[in-house]
Write an enzyme that holds these catalytic residues in place. Structure first.
Site, PDB file in Angstrom:
ATOM      1  N   HIS A  68       1.372  -0.526 -10.592  1.00 47.68           N
ATOM      2  CA  HIS A  68       0.367  -1.294  -9.852  1.00 47.68           C
ATOM      3  C   HIS A  68       0.004  -2.579 -10.591  1.00 47.68           C
ATOM      4  CE1 HIS A  68      -2.907  -0.744  -6.575  1.00 47.68           C
ATOM      5  NE2 HIS A  68      -2.652  -2.027  -6.763  1.00 47.68           N
ATOM      6  N   ARG A  76       0.838  -1.184   0.000  1.00 50.03           N
ATOM      7  CA  ARG A  76       0.000   0.000   0.000  1.00 50.03           C
ATOM      8  C   ARG A  76       0.879   1.241   0.000  1.00 50.03           C
ATOM      9  NH1 ARG A  76      -3.099  -2.921  -1.670  1.00 50.03           N
ATOM     10  NH2 ARG A  76      -5.136  -3.571  -0.861  1.00 50.03           N
TER      11      ARG A  76
END
Length: 300
Positions: free
Chosen positions: A263, A215
């Site tokens: 990502h 994260r």
């Protein structure tokens, strides 16, 4: 059972879900009171979950649920996605970058200079610290242990994991001090925001590598840039960011000590995730314990 699909990408998910549960009536619209369960991900056409008073479960298609647990209309039980394909993808991503760091592959620039003065240690003599020992962390640890790396795990609970020395919240500094290569897989919670900051990055062995496919909120960007410039961190591989896509003018793009990936560390794959979602819905509707139920207070 009638299940509402409230997520993006119907054309990819619907065939896999219906294959996994031929008896399921999968719909995109219906009278809310007729819905038995909801398959959900942010970005779909439905944000207000309050009309679905008879839904026994909201099954997330995402492993991270921080954008779901904060929905004030969510009153139903929520289960996060634990997809074996996602876990394998994460393990492969982390292993690839760990091997690049471990073997010093960036040393061998193709510039005509013969650099054979340094051989890397064997994996058994290199420690990798993994922050976050949930399903993803355990999968990464298992793959790296198979190669021979020493693995130190960290989780707030300190829950044991076979073959890994796991340290709890009181021993974060000790876990970091072993992290020649540090992998962050912690969830996004108030307790983890900014956890990797100037102080904690300073606990790493000098010249450590950081791999963050967890994260972006866990990392203090400015602290990392300073640690890179000062040599405390040798290189950072970053797959997640506070703002995505990462703005084109962000200094991570141009810093020689940073590798940005967009990502892509792990993807939820419909063919492996659909059976997981269906199994959980069947459990909820038959009164069996739901797998991977989210603790609302913890946020994961």
């Amino acid at each position: 059972m009638r299940v509402l699909f409230a997520a993006p990408d119907w054309n990819r998910w619907a065939p896999a879900l219906q294959k996994a549960a031929p008896e399921m009536e999968l719909v995109q619209q219906a009278e809310p009171a007729s819905i038995d369960a909801i398959i959900y991900a942010p970005g779909g056409e439905i944000d207000d979950l309050s009309p679905y008073v008879n839904a026994r479960l909201v099954q997330s298609l995402w492993a991270g649920v921080e954008r779901i647990v904060t929905n004030p209309t969510l009153t139903q039980p929520l289960a996060r996605m634990v997809d074996p394909g996602l876990a394998m993808g994460m393990a492969e991503y982390c292993t690839g970058w760990v091997m690049r760091a471990h073997l010093g592959m960036d040393r061998y620039r193709q510039d005509g200079e013969w650099r054979n003065e340094t051989a890397p240690p064997l994996a058994k003599n290199r420690n990798v610290t993994i922050l976050g020992m949930g399903e993803l962390g355990r999968s990464v640890a298992a793959m790296l242990r198979g190669i021979g790396f020493q693995i130190t795990g960290y989780s707030a609970s300190g829950r044991p994991v076979d073959g890994v020395e796991v340290m709890g919240a009181a021993h974060l500094d000790r876990a970091l001090s072993r992290g020649e290569i540090l992998i962050n897989l912690l969830p996004d919670t108030p307790e983890t925001h900014g956890l990797l900051n100037a102080d904690t990055l300073g606990k790493l062995p000098r010249g450590a590598w950081l791999i963050n496919p967890g994260r972006g909120t866990v990392l203090d960007d400015d602290a990392l840039l300073a640690a890179l410039d000062g040599g405390q961190v040798a290189h950072a591989v970053l797959d997640v960011f506070k703002n995505e896509p990462l703005p084109a003018d962000h200094p991570f793009w141009s810093h020689p000590g940073v590798t940005v990936t967009p990502h892509i560390a792990a993807e939820t794959r419909a063919d492996t995730a659909a059976p997981v979602a269906v199994e959980n819905i069947r459990r909820a509707l038959s009164g069996q314990p739901v797998l991977h139920l989210v603790d609302r207070e913890k946020g994961y």
